[in-house]
Write an enzyme that holds these catalytic residues in place. Structure first.
Site, PDB file in Angstrom:
ATOM      1  N   MET A 196      37.047 101.002 -15.384  1.00 24.03           N
ATOM      2  CA  MET A 196      37.456 102.296 -15.909  1.00 24.03           C
ATOM      3  C   MET A 196      37.160 103.359 -14.865  1.00 24.03           C
ATOM      4  O   MET A 196      36.296 103.196 -14.016  1.00 24.03           O
ATOM      5  CB  MET A 196      36.708 102.599 -17.201  1.00 24.03           C
ATOM      6  CG  MET A 196      37.330 103.692 -18.042  1.00 24.03           C
ATOM      7  SD  MET A 196      36.426 103.946 -19.588  1.00 24.03           S
ATOM      8  CE  MET A 196      36.702 102.377 -20.383  1.00 24.03           C
ATOM      9  N   CYS A 197      37.846 104.461 -14.928  1.00 23.76           N
ATOM     10  CA  CYS A 197      37.719 105.511 -13.934  1.00 23.76           C
ATOM     11  C   CYS A 197      37.487 106.847 -14.622  1.00 23.76           C
ATOM     12  O   CYS A 197      37.388 106.932 -15.840  1.00 23.76           O
ATOM     13  CB  CYS A 197      38.980 105.578 -13.074  1.00 23.76           C
ATOM     14  SG  CYS A 197      39.555 103.967 -12.478  1.00 23.76           S
ATOM     15  N   ARG A 198      37.391 107.889 -13.838  1.00 18.66           N
ATOM     16  CA  ARG A 198      37.335 109.263 -14.322  1.00 18.66           C
ATOM     17  C   ARG A 198      38.321 110.077 -13.490  1.00 18.66           C
ATOM     18  O   ARG A 198      38.420 109.878 -12.277  1.00 18.66           O
ATOM     19  CB  ARG A 198      35.943 109.871 -14.162  1.00 18.66           C
ATOM     20  CG  ARG A 198      34.781 109.108 -14.774  1.00 18.66           C
ATOM     21  CD  ARG A 198      34.624 109.396 -16.272  1.00 18.66           C
ATOM     22  NE  ARG A 198      35.490 108.535 -17.083  1.00 18.66           N
ATOM     23  CZ  ARG A 198      35.567 108.575 -18.411  1.00 18.66           C
ATOM     24  NH1 ARG A 198      34.856 109.466 -19.083  1.00 18.66           N
ATOM     25  NH2 ARG A 198      36.343 107.740 -19.067  1.00 18.66           N
ATOM     26  N   VAL A 258      37.823 109.212  -9.471  1.00 14.37           N
ATOM     27  CA  VAL A 258      36.861 108.235  -8.955  1.00 14.37           C
ATOM     28  C   VAL A 258      37.152 106.914  -9.655  1.00 14.37           C
ATOM     29  O   VAL A 258      37.543 106.892 -10.820  1.00 14.37           O
ATOM     30  CB  VAL A 258      35.404 108.675  -9.170  1.00 14.37           C
ATOM     31  CG1 VAL A 258      35.065 109.845  -8.262  1.00 14.37           C
ATOM     32  CG2 VAL A 258      35.132 109.040 -10.628  1.00 14.37           C
ATOM     33  N   ASN A 299      43.572 106.352 -15.627  1.00 15.16           N
ATOM     34  CA  ASN A 299      42.225 105.986 -16.055  1.00 15.16           C
ATOM     35  C   ASN A 299      42.378 104.932 -17.141  1.00 15.16           C
ATOM     36  O   ASN A 299      42.803 105.233 -18.252  1.00 15.16           O
ATOM     37  CB  ASN A 299      41.490 107.228 -16.588  1.00 15.16           C
ATOM     38  CG  ASN A 299      40.229 106.877 -17.364  1.00 15.16           C
ATOM     39  OD1 ASN A 299      39.624 105.835 -17.143  1.00 15.16           O
ATOM     40  ND2 ASN A 299      39.843 107.742 -18.273  1.00 15.16           N
TER      41      ASN A 299
END
Length: 244
Positions: A1-3, A88, A115
């Site tokens: 998972m990302c932001r 990120v 995301n």
């Protein structure tokens, strides 16, 4: 998972958007507050922004953790923009930690970030490639990651006249009948922002400017949590939220 994060408004430095906030994207790389399935986003990062001197957006991407790139921190202090998208990354198992997978992606006009993850990607990859069509107009669509095919689908919709938000909603509506996953998509064309929330958190804050982010970057008032399975659009007409 990302932001990820999108900004549209008066000119601000990348430092103000990504580094200065107490819980900004830099902090979210090593200590996110709302990640649901991982504790680090250390598998790369990227930022894209618009500059009046260029027709196409500018990008800076790396495969390393954001906090290790001191050169970008220096650059961010002097780069000013009215519109940006940054992310990120926490790499999904099976996909490489490579700069080509760091987002945002671009088709030369727009910036795009995903995301989330496509569940059972190997089982639906062929169908997604069919839905994406010709990948040649957008080199980023050939990156070795599930997000690249989602981007290709959005870019194809935009080329046929879909609005920024319609392109993202088209992707979600096309993919979710085939498989599960988290489909928080974010895009900008330099004058508007659009985002979807499907399976993960998303917040929006207006004034001054508009910020759309996976999670609030501070504890100041004004953040509004976007309901799951929604489309957010922001532009000269204000902010709108509607069901997908």
């Amino acid at each position: 998972m990302c932001r990820h994060l999108g900004y549209l408004g008066d000119s601000r430095t990348l430092h103000e958007l990504l580094f200065a906030p107490e819980y900004g994207l830099l902090t979210q790389a090593y200590a996110p507050r709302m990640n649901r399935s991982n504790i680090l986003n250390a598998d790369g990062f990227g930022a894209g922004w618009y500059d009046a001197a260029r027709d196409a957006p500018v990008r800076y991407r790396r495969a390393q953790p954001m906090w290790t790139d001191l050169s970008f921190a220096d650059v961010a202090d002097v780069v000013r923009t009215r519109c940006a998208v940054a992310a990120v990354r926490s790499a999904t198992v099976g996909f490489p930690v490579d700069e080509s997978c760091a987002q945002p992606f671009t088709d030369g006009q727009r910036l795009f970030s995903h995301n989330g993850a496509v569940e059972g990607f190997a089982g639906v990859e062929a169908k997604l490639r069919e839905l994406a069509g010709d990948l040649s107009p957008v080199p980023d669509a050939r990156a070795p990651i599930d997000s690249a095919l989602l981007f290709a689908m959005a870019a194809a919709a935009w080329r046929t006249g879909a609005s920024l938000g319609e392109g993202l909603a088209h992707v979600v509506r096309s993919v979710t009948p085939l498989t599960g996953g988290r489909f928080n998509l974010l895009a900008t064309d330099g004058t508007r922002l659009a985002a979807t929330t499907w399976g993960d958190t998303l917040f929006v804050r207006s004034g001054p400017g508009v910020v759309i982010a996976s999670e609030p970057y501070d504890d100041e008032p004004g953040w509004e949590e976007v309901p799951d399975r929604s489309l957010v659009t922001a532009g000269p007409g204000g902010v709108g939220i509607s069901p997908i």
